[in-house]
Design an enzyme around this catalytic site. Structure first.
Site, short mmCIF file in Angstrom:
data_model
loop_
_atom_site.label_atom_id
_atom_site.label_comp_id
_atom_site.label_asym_id
_atom_site.label_seq_id
_atom_site.Cartn_x
_atom_site.Cartn_y
_atom_site.Cartn_z
N GLY A 1 0.81 -1.21 0.00
CA GLY A 1 0.00 0.00 0.00
C GLY A 1 0.84 1.26 0.00
O GLY A 1 2.06 1.25 0.17
N HIS A 2 0.15 2.40 -0.16
CA HIS A 2 0.82 3.69 -0.27
C HIS A 2 1.52 4.07 1.04
O HIS A 2 0.99 3.91 2.12
CB HIS A 2 -0.19 4.78 -0.66
CG HIS A 2 -1.36 4.88 0.26
ND1 HIS A 2 -2.47 4.06 0.15
CD2 HIS A 2 -1.60 5.70 1.31
CE1 HIS A 2 -3.33 4.37 1.10
NE2 HIS A 2 -2.83 5.36 1.82
N GLY A 3 2.76 4.55 0.89
CA GLY A 3 3.51 5.04 2.03
C GLY A 3 4.10 3.97 2.93
O GLY A 3 4.61 4.28 4.01
#
Length: 344
Positions: A247-249
């Site tokens: 996922g993002h980050g």
């Protein structure tokens, strides 16, 4: 390749050679699993392998094994040549590289590839048919970019990487050196960021990037998202199986290993040398410490300290999970007894 030649190659490898017992310096044509190996084939056997009990049935001409007196005595009685090392699995991996040559792709850019005028491609690169390289992207030296791959703008690709067919690398992604990205993987796609408002979802722009350090390998059909700001980060030496979602980050440490269908939600932080078995899920913003091992289908919803071995859903220490799971099948009987006690 003569068996004696293979021995010489293993001596120079990383498996920590001990000795070799060659009963016949036979030509080794290829390798096979111990249970199906035939004459002129080589296999390997570790001490804890269940195939050890059927060793007398193999037709392999040579076996790589550890310094186990029981195994070595049996191999001697069967007149099977053997190569003794501290790590048979590493030696076997080296043998596979010796016996099976990779198809060589000569450097060059296929006529059907599209390289934007502001992009740069380094020396000795292979760029296959229908590859696209976007504006201001910089491709280093000795890269292999296989057919159908799309590399969008402002991507930085270091040296000695292999990008297999039909990968998509989004803008602003950085991949260092000696990485392998397998087919159909997408790196740098938009993170799943939406804001609820009055029953609708408002899109949060995803303007960050993905940074991948050296010696990372990523399987087929993986997705690694970019965040709204900042970066998604994968440190050097980490390996991923097929169908992994990052996922993002997310921040991932060095030398981790993720099996198939692992999913890591946005903002999670994974330490160094973490092993996540198949279908492990990690909740958003969770911190997983160094050297953690999570068994299959584990659901990690809270922070995990360094060195823990966890199992279950939600994740708990493995010993606790084993005790709990042994009780699960008895729950109907226990519930029945409790109801009977309540009636009394």
């Amino acid at each position: 390749m003569l068996l004696s030649k293979l021995v010489d190659l293993i001596k120079s490898g990383d498996s920590k050679f001990i000795k070799a017992n060659i009963f016949e310096n036979i030509d080794i044509e290829n390798a096979a699993s111990l249970d199906i190996a035939l004459k002129n084939q080589i296999s390997f056997l570790e001490e804890n392998n269940i195939l050890k009990d059927n060793l007398g049935k193999t037709s392999a001409s040579a076996i790589i094994t550890s310094n186990n007196n029981e195994i070595l005595g049996l191999l001697e009685s069967l007149n099977i040549s053997n190569i003794v090392v501290e790590n048979p699995r590493i030696a076997f991996a080296e043998v596979l590289n010796f016996l099976y040559e990779e198809i060589n792709f000569n450097p060059g850019i296929d006529d059907s590839a599209v390289i934007r005028s502001s992009a740069k491609v380094g020396e000795n690169c292979y760029v296959g048919p229908n590859v696209y390289v976007g504006e201001n992207s910089i491709i280093g030296d000795n890269n292999k970019i296989f057919p159908g791959t799309t590399i969008l703008g402002n991507v930085r690709l270091g040296n000695n990487n292999v990008i297999h067919p039909n990968c998509v690398i989004y803008e602003n992604t950085s991949i260092e050196n000696n990485c392998v990205i397998n087919s159909n993987t997408v790196i740098g796609s938009e993170g799943f960021g939406f804001i609820p408002q009055e029953g609708k979802w408002i899109k949060m722009p995803q303007k960050g990037c993905v940074i991948i350090k050296s010696f990372v390998e990523i399987g087929t059909n993986c997705c690694i998202d970019r965040p709204s700001v900042g970066n998604t980060f994968i440190d050097e030496g980490t390996k991923m199986d097929n169908l992994v979602q990052i996922g993002h980050g997310v921040k991932i440490g060095k030398n981790c290993a993720f099996a198939a269908q692992v999913g890591i939600a946005g903002g999670a932080v994974i330490g160094n040398s973490v092993i996540l078995a198949g279908q492990v899920g990690v909740n958003n913003r969770v911190k997983v410490g160094n050297n953690v091992i999570a068994s299959s289908k584990c659901g990690i919803h809270c922070d995990i300290e360094d060195g823990e071995v966890v199992s279950g859903f939600p994740a708990m220490k493995n010993k606790s999970w084993l005790r709990s799971s042994s009780v699960f099948k008895k729950l109907p009987e226990l519930a029945k007894k409790l109801r009977q006690l309540d009636k009394k």
